[in-house]
Scaffold this motif. Structure first.
Motif, PDB file in Angstrom:
ATOM      1  N   LEU A 127       0.830  -1.209   0.000  1.00  0.00           N
ATOM      2  CA  LEU A 127       0.000   0.000   0.000  1.00  0.00           C
ATOM      3  C   LEU A 127       0.863   1.258   0.000  1.00  0.00           C
ATOM      4  O   LEU A 127       0.535   2.244  -0.665  1.00  0.00           O
ATOM      5  CB  LEU A 127      -0.928   0.003   1.223  1.00  0.00           C
ATOM      6  N   MET A 128       1.954   1.212   0.741  1.00  0.00           N
ATOM      7  CA  MET A 128       2.839   2.370   0.779  1.00  0.00           C
ATOM      8  C   MET A 128       3.458   2.615  -0.595  1.00  0.00           C
ATOM      9  O   MET A 128       3.602   3.761  -1.027  1.00  0.00           O
ATOM     10  CB  MET A 128       3.945   2.160   1.816  1.00  0.00           C
ATOM     11  N   PHE A 134       2.231  10.007  -4.286  1.00  0.00           N
ATOM     12  CA  PHE A 134       1.570  11.159  -3.675  1.00  0.00           C
ATOM     13  C   PHE A 134       2.514  11.954  -2.777  1.00  0.00           C
ATOM     14  O   PHE A 134       2.182  13.076  -2.387  1.00  0.00           O
ATOM     15  CB  PHE A 134       0.349  10.710  -2.863  1.00  0.00           C
ATOM     16  N   TRP A 135       3.652  11.392  -2.455  1.00  0.00           N
ATOM     17  CA  TRP A 135       4.602  12.107  -1.601  1.00  0.00           C
ATOM     18  C   TRP A 135       5.352  13.188  -2.381  1.00  0.00           C
ATOM     19  O   TRP A 135       6.032  14.015  -1.778  1.00  0.00           O
ATOM     20  CB  TRP A 135       5.609  11.122  -1.004  1.00  0.00           C
ATOM     21  N   THR A 136       5.244  13.143  -3.699  1.00  0.00           N
ATOM     22  CA  THR A 136       5.898  14.132  -4.562  1.00  0.00           C
ATOM     23  C   THR A 136       4.838  15.024  -5.186  1.00  0.00           C
ATOM     24  O   THR A 136       3.703  14.591  -5.421  1.00  0.00           O
ATOM     25  CB  THR A 136       6.716  13.437  -5.668  1.00  0.00           C
ATOM     26  N   SER A 137       5.197  16.252  -5.461  1.00  0.00           N
ATOM     27  CA  SER A 137       4.260  17.196  -6.062  1.00  0.00           C
ATOM     28  C   SER A 137       3.680  16.654  -7.358  1.00  0.00           C
ATOM     29  O   SER A 137       4.399  16.096  -8.197  1.00  0.00           O
ATOM     30  CB  SER A 137       4.968  18.533  -6.324  1.00  0.00           C
ATOM     31  N   TYR A 138       2.389  16.816  -7.519  1.00  0.00           N
ATOM     32  CA  TYR A 138       1.699  16.350  -8.726  1.00  0.00           C
ATOM     33  C   TYR A 138       2.275  17.022  -9.966  1.00  0.00           C
ATOM     34  O   TYR A 138       2.510  16.370 -10.993  1.00  0.00           O
ATOM     35  CB  TYR A 138       0.202  16.656  -8.591  1.00  0.00           C
ATOM     36  N   LEU A 139       2.541  18.310  -9.880  1.00  0.00           N
ATOM     37  CA  LEU A 139       3.081  19.046 -11.017  1.00  0.00           C
ATOM     38  C   LEU A 139       4.463  18.527 -11.409  1.00  0.00           C
ATOM     39  O   LEU A 139       4.774  18.371 -12.593  1.00  0.00           O
ATOM     40  CB  LEU A 139       3.138  20.535 -10.694  1.00  0.00           C
ATOM     41  N   LEU A 140       5.305  18.241 -10.410  1.00  0.00           N
ATOM     42  CA  LEU A 140       6.647  17.728 -10.701  1.00  0.00           C
ATOM     43  C   LEU A 140       6.589  16.351 -11.342  1.00  0.00           C
ATOM     44  O   LEU A 140       7.369  16.034 -12.250  1.00  0.00           O
ATOM     45  CB  LEU A 140       7.481  17.684  -9.425  1.00  0.00           C
ATOM     46  N   ARG A 141       5.672  15.521 -10.870  1.00  0.00           N
ATOM     47  CA  ARG A 141       5.563  14.167 -11.437  1.00  0.00           C
ATOM     48  C   ARG A 141       5.137  14.203 -12.894  1.00  0.00           C
ATOM     49  O   ARG A 141       5.632  13.434 -13.723  1.00  0.00           O
ATOM     50  CB  ARG A 141       4.575  13.342 -10.615  1.00  0.00           C
ATOM     51  N   MET A 178      -0.245  12.235 -23.578  1.00  0.00           N
ATOM     52  CA  MET A 178      -1.256  12.652 -22.613  1.00  0.00           C
ATOM     53  C   MET A 178      -1.905  11.449 -21.939  1.00  0.00           C
ATOM     54  O   MET A 178      -2.172  11.453 -20.735  1.00  0.00           O
ATOM     55  CB  MET A 178      -2.319  13.511 -23.292  1.00  0.00           C
ATOM     56  N   THR A 179      -2.145  10.394 -22.704  1.00  0.00           N
ATOM     57  CA  THR A 179      -2.744   9.192 -22.117  1.00  0.00           C
ATOM     58  C   THR A 179      -1.798   8.550 -21.118  1.00  0.00           C
ATOM     59  O   THR A 179      -2.227   8.114 -20.035  1.00  0.00           O
ATOM     60  CB  THR A 179      -3.099   8.190 -23.233  1.00  0.00           C
ATOM     61  N   VAL A 180      -0.511   8.494 -21.451  1.00  0.00           N
ATOM     62  CA  VAL A 180       0.480   7.932 -20.525  1.00  0.00           C
ATOM     63  C   VAL A 180       0.508   8.731 -19.226  1.00  0.00           C
ATOM     64  O   VAL A 180       0.513   8.163 -18.127  1.00  0.00           O
ATOM     65  CB  VAL A 180       1.867   7.901 -21.182  1.00  0.00           C
ATOM     66  N   GLY A 181       0.518  10.048 -19.345  1.00  0.00           N
ATOM     67  CA  GLY A 181       0.542  10.885 -18.149  1.00  0.00           C
ATOM     68  C   GLY A 181      -0.701  10.734 -17.306  1.00  0.00           C
ATOM     69  O   GLY A 181      -0.621  10.682 -16.070  1.00  0.00           O
ATOM     70  N   MET A 182      -1.872  10.630 -17.924  1.00  0.00           N
ATOM     71  CA  MET A 182      -3.114  10.485 -17.172  1.00  0.00           C
ATOM     72  C   MET A 182      -3.197   9.130 -16.489  1.00  0.00           C
ATOM     73  O   MET A 182      -3.645   9.026 -15.340  1.00  0.00           O
ATOM     74  CB  MET A 182      -4.306  10.709 -18.099  1.00  0.00           C
ATOM     75  N   VAL A 183      -2.761   8.077 -17.185  1.00  0.00           N
ATOM     76  CA  VAL A 183      -2.772   6.745 -16.563  1.00  0.00           C
ATOM     77  C   VAL A 183      -1.832   6.721 -15.360  1.00  0.00           C
ATOM     78  O   VAL A 183      -2.170   6.178 -14.296  1.00  0.00           O
ATOM     79  CB  VAL A 183      -2.378   5.672 -17.595  1.00  0.00           C
ATOM     80  N   TYR A 184      -0.646   7.298 -15.526  1.00  0.00           N
ATOM     81  CA  TYR A 184       0.313   7.339 -14.413  1.00  0.00           C
ATOM     82  C   TYR A 184      -0.244   8.118 -13.225  1.00  0.00           C
ATOM     83  O   TYR A 184      -0.088   7.699 -12.061  1.00  0.00           O
ATOM     84  CB  TYR A 184       1.607   7.987 -14.886  1.00  0.00           C
ATOM     85  N   ALA A 185      -0.925   9.233 -13.480  1.00  0.00           N
ATOM     86  CA  ALA A 185      -1.402  10.094 -12.395  1.00  0.00           C
ATOM     87  C   ALA A 185      -2.594   9.491 -11.670  1.00  0.00           C
ATOM     88  O   ALA A 185      -2.734   9.661 -10.450  1.00  0.00           O
ATOM     89  CB  ALA A 185      -1.757  11.479 -12.945  1.00  0.00           C
ATOM     90  N   TYR A 186      -3.471   8.777 -12.386  1.00  0.00           N
ATOM     91  CA  TYR A 186      -4.737   8.332 -11.793  1.00  0.00           C
ATOM     92  C   TYR A 186      -4.775   6.844 -11.482  1.00  0.00           C
ATOM     93  O   TYR A 186      -5.784   6.372 -10.949  1.00  0.00           O
ATOM     94  CB  TYR A 186      -5.902   8.687 -12.723  1.00  0.00           C
TER      95      TYR A 186
END
Length: 309
Positions: A127-128, A134-141, A178-186
């Motif tokens: 889980l960690m 989430f421990w890193t800024s969303y914008l930086l990721r 854009m799809t790669v970035g959205m999948v990674y973020a969500y």
């Protein structure tokens, strides 16, 4: 007699206090959320249907000589339905949000299943690892993906070094990036609800299916998947709804061909300075989002879940 009345009165008082406390714990957060959601939305709705004199928005209702007049401007909403740019933008947003949801489900379900079937002592570590981004800024990721997908980024340099390609592959500012970035973020938003649902599943049902001669695939599709529908629906809503209004990823990783509602809202508000049109776009987007929310609430009610979100 007086002792009995006192005892009865104390019981009623305890019941009232207990009921009031339960209603307060549930009701106060609901009122707070409703206030935070409804007041900004009503302000945006008013702007979208208001006339402007170039400086300020006029009141919707006016009173003069005993006559109450209500002026509602619907031209912005009519223009949304007739202008091809906005129609394509809404369709593109729905398409990318749906694609992101499907890919996150296909990737996230095996992850969640593996985590739920892992030994209990290593589940916190897994889980960690899921929540570690989430421990890193969303914008930086998101911005880091530019260094990976750029024409002279990490991926292209590795492929050229391995002599698999001669020229860089165009990955940045495309629908792929854009799809790669959205999948990674969500992706974590899909894994966590699925894990919470799968980890509570009664494993005796799977053992019973095996005893009755079911194959592993039959057991998975007939037992595991139906019992995890609540997690699938919850994860899909958590991914689809914010993906609809995403702005950062389309701006940093997407290109001109990847229109999203978030980017159009930004252009209308700050580039065109057309607040009425931007508000109409935002209200329409909220309407599109309310449809999957209503479906989710109906599904929860039909399956015996808690009504509402």
């Amino acid at each position: 007699m007086s002792i009995a009345k006192d005892t009865s009165g104390a019981a009623v008082l305890r019941f009232v206090l207990r009921d009031w406390g339960r209603r307060s714990v549930i009701g106060i957060p609901y009122l707070f959320l409703i206030f935070l959601a409804s007041v900004p939305f009503l302000v945006v709705l008013k702007i979208s249907v208001s006339e402007t004199d170039g400086i300020r928005f006029q009141d919707l209702m006016s009173y003069a000589d005993g006559v109450i007049q209500l002026k509602i401007k619907l031209s912005n909403y009519i223009f949304l339905g007739t202008d091809s740019l906005y129609v394509q933008t809404y369709w593109s947003s729905i398409k990318f949000a749906s694609l992101n949801t499907i890919i996150c489900l296909l990737i996230g379900y095996p992850f969640a299943y593996f985590m739920a079937r892992s030994p209990a002592n290593i589940r916190p570590a897994l889980l960690m690892l899921v929540s570690l981004p989430f421990w890193t800024s969303y914008l930086l990721r998101v911005y880091a993906w530019k260094g990976l997908l750029d024409d002279h980024g990490v991926f292209n340099n590795i492929l050229i070094w391995l002599h698999l390609i001669d020229d860089p592959i165009k990955m940045m500012h495309t629908g792929f990036s854009m799809t790669v970035g959205m999948v990674y973020a969500y992706l974590p938003f899909m894994i966590l609800p699925l894990y919470a649902n799968l980890v509570k599943m009664d494993l005796r049902l799977i053992e019973a299916a095996k005893d009755l001669g079911a194959t592993p695939w039959q057991t998975f599709w007939l037992i595991t998947v139906p019992l995890s529908k609540n997690g699938i629906v919850a994860g899909a809503m958590l991914v689809f709804i914010p993906s609809m209004g995403e702005y950062v990823i389309p701006e940093l990783l997407g290109g001109p061909s990847t229109l999203m509602i978030g980017r159009v809202l930004w252009d209308e508000f700050f580039s065109n300075n057309d607040w009425a049109m931007a508000s109409a776009v935002a209200v329409t987007m909220v309407g599109l989002i309310l449809v999957p929310l209503a479906i989710f609430n109906k599904y929860q009610a039909d399956s015996g879940g808690v009504r509402g979100i």
